[in-house]
Design a protein around this motif. Structure first.
Motif, PDB file in Angstrom:
ATOM      1  N   ARG A   1      -5.986  -2.947   4.231  1.00 48.75           N
ATOM      2  CA  ARG A   1      -7.043  -2.503   3.327  1.00 48.75           C
ATOM      3  C   ARG A   1      -8.231  -2.053   4.170  1.00 48.75           C
ATOM      4  N   LEU A  26      -5.679   1.515   0.725  1.00 47.19           N
ATOM      5  CA  LEU A  26      -4.706   0.457   0.952  1.00 47.19           C
ATOM      6  C   LEU A  26      -3.469   1.155   1.474  1.00 47.19           C
ATOM      7  N   GLY A  55       0.808  -1.203   0.000  1.00 43.79           N
ATOM      8  CA  GLY A  55       0.000   0.000   0.000  1.00 43.79           C
ATOM      9  C   GLY A  55       0.844   1.257   0.000  1.00 43.79           C
TER      10      GLY A  55
END
Length: 202
Positions: free
Chosen positions: A99, A45, A24
């Motif tokens: 996430r 993310l 991410g």
């Protein structure tokens, strides 16, 4: 889809938190701010976020936030701040990213909800329906969204928190809402029980 659980929230959607090996992005936003934005429809993310206490709780650093808590005058002395930090629920070391998204029926590790007290009561009653086990509240009034309602539920526990100064200041959820974290392994049990327990005014 957990229709009964999602129906407990008056505003927005429950937030799905999933720890993943994906890569991410770093963000200056605080974890609790990301959760609140996801409640309103955004998805993220993230690898690192902008809160020092959150970084310690979520396993991104071993640097204790006790100096921060002490200098912010939340505790009488350094010993009290150190003790408070030692009582935080933590994820030992985070690999990969997190996430964060509105719940859509997909897999999650933790489901975070913002509930009025009566709705939180019903959730607790649904948890206890199967065998009468009580919910243990583990909170110090700090790191509520990350520690009380993410790291603690990662142990398979239902997390309920009155919130904390940081999360209420930065993400501005209403004064009449509590924060709840449900681990994936308890969600189906709670969903089923919500369809069996009596209503509040019955």
């Amino acid at each position: 889809m957990l229709h009964r659980i999602t129906g407990l929230m008056d505003k927005g959607m429950p937030v799905s938190v999933l720890f993943t090996e994906e890569m991410g992005e770093d963000t200056s936003l605080l974890y609790c701010e990301l959760i609140q934005r996801a409640r309103s429809g955004e998805s993220f993310l993230i690898r690192d976020q902008g809160c020092r206490a959150g970084a310690f709780v979520l396993g991104d650093t071993q640097i204790s936030p006790e100096d921060y808590y002490y200098t912010s005058k939340r505790y009488r002395d350094r010993d009290a701040a150190k003790n408070a930090v030692s009582n935080l629920h933590r994820i030992a070391k985070k690999e990969g990213s997190i996430r964060i998204a509105p719940y859509s029926g997909r897999d999650f590790d933790i489901l975070i909800l913002f509930l009025k007290p009566e709705r939180a009561m019903r959730l607790v009653q649904a948890f206890t329906y199967e065998d009468g086990s009580a919910v243990e509240l583990k909170t110090g009034g700090i790191a509520s969204v990350c520690s009380d309602c993410t790291a603690y539920p990662m142990k398979g526990k239902l997390g309920i928190s009155p919130g904390c100064k940081g999360s209420r200041k930065h993400s501005r959820y209403p004064d009449d809402e509590l924060v709840v974290g449900i681990p994936a392994q308890l969600a189906r049990r709670i969903e089923t029980a919500l369809g069996k327990i009596p209503g509040t005014v019955e």
